[in-house]
Write a protein that holds these residues in place. Structure first.
Motif, PDB file in Angstrom:
ATOM      1  N   GLN A  11      73.419  -9.493  78.938  1.00 58.45           N
ATOM      2  CA  GLN A  11      73.329  -8.215  78.928  1.00 58.45           C
ATOM      3  C   GLN A  11      74.648  -7.522  78.696  1.00 58.45           C
ATOM      4  O   GLN A  11      74.764  -6.582  77.986  1.00 58.45           O
ATOM      5  CB  GLN A  11      72.868  -7.505  80.432  1.00 58.45           C
ATOM      6  CG  GLN A  11      71.501  -7.834  80.750  1.00 58.45           C
ATOM      7  CD  GLN A  11      70.725  -7.048  79.760  1.00 58.45           C
ATOM      8  OE1 GLN A  11      70.806  -5.563  79.753  1.00 58.45           O
ATOM      9  NE2 GLN A  11      69.468  -7.779  79.389  1.00 58.45           N
ATOM     10  N   ALA A  14      75.823  -8.235  74.927  1.00 51.89           N
ATOM     11  CA  ALA A  14      74.826  -7.447  74.007  1.00 51.89           C
ATOM     12  C   ALA A  14      75.188  -5.930  73.959  1.00 51.89           C
ATOM     13  O   ALA A  14      74.756  -5.134  73.060  1.00 51.89           O
ATOM     14  CB  ALA A  14      73.382  -7.695  74.514  1.00 51.89           C
ATOM     15  N   SER A  15      75.921  -5.443  74.874  1.00 51.73           N
ATOM     16  CA  SER A  15      76.298  -3.870  75.241  1.00 51.73           C
ATOM     17  C   SER A  15      77.055  -3.601  73.861  1.00 51.73           C
ATOM     18  O   SER A  15      78.001  -4.095  73.749  1.00 51.73           O
ATOM     19  CB  SER A  15      76.798  -3.864  76.340  1.00 51.73           C
ATOM     20  OG  SER A  15      77.973  -4.139  76.734  1.00 51.73           O
ATOM     21  N   LYS A  16      76.859  -2.450  73.575  1.00 49.98           N
ATOM     22  CA  LYS A  16      77.920  -1.612  72.749  1.00 49.98           C
ATOM     23  C   LYS A  16      79.370  -1.355  73.070  1.00 49.98           C
ATOM     24  O   LYS A  16      80.202  -1.606  72.584  1.00 49.98           O
ATOM     25  CB  LYS A  16      77.085  -0.435  72.043  1.00 49.98           C
ATOM     26  CG  LYS A  16      76.075  -0.538  71.203  1.00 49.98           C
ATOM     27  CD  LYS A  16      75.441   0.843  70.986  1.00 49.98           C
ATOM     28  CE  LYS A  16      74.217   0.540  69.884  1.00 49.98           C
ATOM     29  NZ  LYS A  16      73.635   1.940  69.251  1.00 49.98           N
ATOM     30  N   ALA A  17      79.209  -1.194  74.484  1.00 52.78           N
ATOM     31  CA  ALA A  17      80.611  -0.965  75.267  1.00 52.78           C
ATOM     32  C   ALA A  17      81.382  -2.100  75.289  1.00 52.78           C
ATOM     33  O   ALA A  17      82.457  -1.987  75.150  1.00 52.78           O
ATOM     34  CB  ALA A  17      80.185  -0.479  76.740  1.00 52.78           C
ATOM     35  N   TRP A  19      81.729  -4.467  72.971  1.00 60.65           N
ATOM     36  CA  TRP A  19      82.296  -4.620  71.607  1.00 60.65           C
ATOM     37  C   TRP A  19      83.133  -3.553  71.180  1.00 60.65           C
ATOM     38  O   TRP A  19      84.183  -3.657  70.827  1.00 60.65           O
ATOM     39  CB  TRP A  19      81.224  -4.941  70.722  1.00 60.65           C
ATOM     40  CG  TRP A  19      80.554  -6.020  70.895  1.00 60.65           C
ATOM     41  CD1 TRP A  19      79.006  -6.100  71.464  1.00 60.65           C
ATOM     42  CD2 TRP A  19      80.682  -7.410  70.437  1.00 60.65           C
ATOM     43  NE1 TRP A  19      78.739  -7.438  71.664  1.00 60.65           N
ATOM     44  CE2 TRP A  19      79.964  -8.231  71.158  1.00 60.65           C
ATOM     45  CE3 TRP A  19      81.991  -8.051  70.115  1.00 60.65           C
ATOM     46  CZ2 TRP A  19      79.921  -9.638  71.105  1.00 60.65           C
ATOM     47  CZ3 TRP A  19      82.130  -9.354  70.039  1.00 60.65           C
ATOM     48  CH2 TRP A  19      80.993 -10.133  70.554  1.00 60.65           C
ATOM     49  N   ILE A  20      82.883  -2.312  71.430  1.00 57.27           N
ATOM     50  CA  ILE A  20      83.604  -1.029  71.092  1.00 57.27           C
ATOM     51  C   ILE A  20      84.829  -0.815  71.896  1.00 57.27           C
ATOM     52  O   ILE A  20      85.985  -0.983  71.304  1.00 57.27           O
ATOM     53  CB  ILE A  20      82.961   0.197  71.222  1.00 57.27           C
ATOM     54  CG1 ILE A  20      81.547   0.154  70.134  1.00 57.27           C
ATOM     55  CG2 ILE A  20      83.723   1.597  71.052  1.00 57.27           C
ATOM     56  CD1 ILE A  20      80.678   1.401  70.478  1.00 57.27           C
ATOM     57  N   HIS A  71      79.804  -0.631  82.896  1.00 53.91           N
ATOM     58  CA  HIS A  71      79.211  -1.900  83.139  1.00 53.91           C
ATOM     59  C   HIS A  71      78.672  -1.738  84.653  1.00 53.91           C
ATOM     60  O   HIS A  71      77.587  -2.499  84.905  1.00 53.91           O
ATOM     61  CB  HIS A  71      80.365  -2.780  83.128  1.00 53.91           C
ATOM     62  CG  HIS A  71      80.109  -4.385  83.658  1.00 53.91           C
ATOM     63  ND1 HIS A  71      79.210  -4.907  82.794  1.00 53.91           N
ATOM     64  CD2 HIS A  71      80.032  -4.965  84.737  1.00 53.91           C
ATOM     65  CE1 HIS A  71      79.211  -6.280  83.163  1.00 53.91           C
ATOM     66  NE2 HIS A  71      79.368  -5.892  84.548  1.00 53.91           N
TER      67      HIS A  71
END
Length: 245
Positions: A11, A14-17, A19-20, A71
């Protein structure tokens, strides 16, 4: 616990947070260092390396609270925590998996950012200005600094457990990180306060840049482990009594 941790890691990654914010934490300190060195070339490679560490900590202060809020608070708002409890998992196992995945993300950010900044520092200024062995002054310092940053960032994990509104959690995290950093810097102006500041992760985020003696390495590591244990314990006390809706 193993399956829960695997699910939590999946989870997280896979989150955008992840990676960004990770992209910002990894690249911005190196870009700032590059710009600084491009303007002024009078710095040694070692001093540039130290500036890279300091730059990373500065961005941690402003950005890690956002990641912690998403998170932790996002997991409650998305009812992922509630679903894990209803599936029969213990609250401690859920909390531990969440904290491990958070700390892993912080560790990866730290490793990648420091590695890139170090390459920029020595690539542009050369491997010079090191007063001591490369192993202690660079490699050991970087490793200890990563542990300290994980412990310092753990503050935001606990704060996010206290506030379940995403905006409120992010605001509280930013305030705590900024205030602790400013207070630590102010206290370091007084000789009597230094020994107390050393006993905190925020203090060690500054002290490790200046002091890599065996005694301070020991203090930094023990302080960081104690801070992480305290955050995990306090978070569990809060989570154990929480009425999930």
């Amino acid at each position: 616990m193993g399956n829960l941790l695997k699910w939590e890691m999946k989870q997280t990654f896979a989150s955008k947070a992840f990676w960004i914010l990770g992209g910002a934490l990894i690249t911005l300190p190196a870009l700032m260092l590059f710009a600084s060195l491009a303007i002024s070339s009078g710095m040694t490679g070692f001093n540039a390396f130290l500036e890279g560490l300091s730059n990373y900590n500065a961005f941690v202060i402003f950005l890690i609270g956002v990641f912690a809020g998403i998170h932790v608070t996002g997991a409650f708002e998305g009812r992922k925590i509630q679903s894990a409890v209803m599936a029969g998992n213990s609250r401690f196992a859920i909390l531990a998996a969440k904290f491990i995945s958070y700390s892993t993300a912080v560790a990866l950010y730290s490793i990648a950012s420091i590695a890139i900044s170090t390459a920029v520092a020595f690539g542009m200024q050369g491997v010079n200005g090191i007063d001591g062995s490369f192993t202690r002054e660079i490699i050991a310092r970087a490793l200890v600094y990563i542990v300290v940053e994980i412990a310092y960032s753990a503050t935001c994990f606990f704060a996010s457990m206290l506030v379940r509104h995403l905006g409120g959690a992010i605001g509280l995290n930013l305030g705590l990180m900024l205030m602790s950093n400013v207070i630590a810097q102010l206290l370091l102006n007084f000789a009597w306060a230094e020994r107390f500041v050393r006993l905190t992760p925020v203090g060690q985020s500054m002290m490790v840049l200046m002091d890599m003696s065996n005694s301070n390495i020991a203090v930094a590591l023990v302080t960081s482990v104690a801070a992480v244990a305290a955050v995990l314990a306090l978070s569990y006390v809060k989570f154990r009594r929480e009425e999930l809706k």
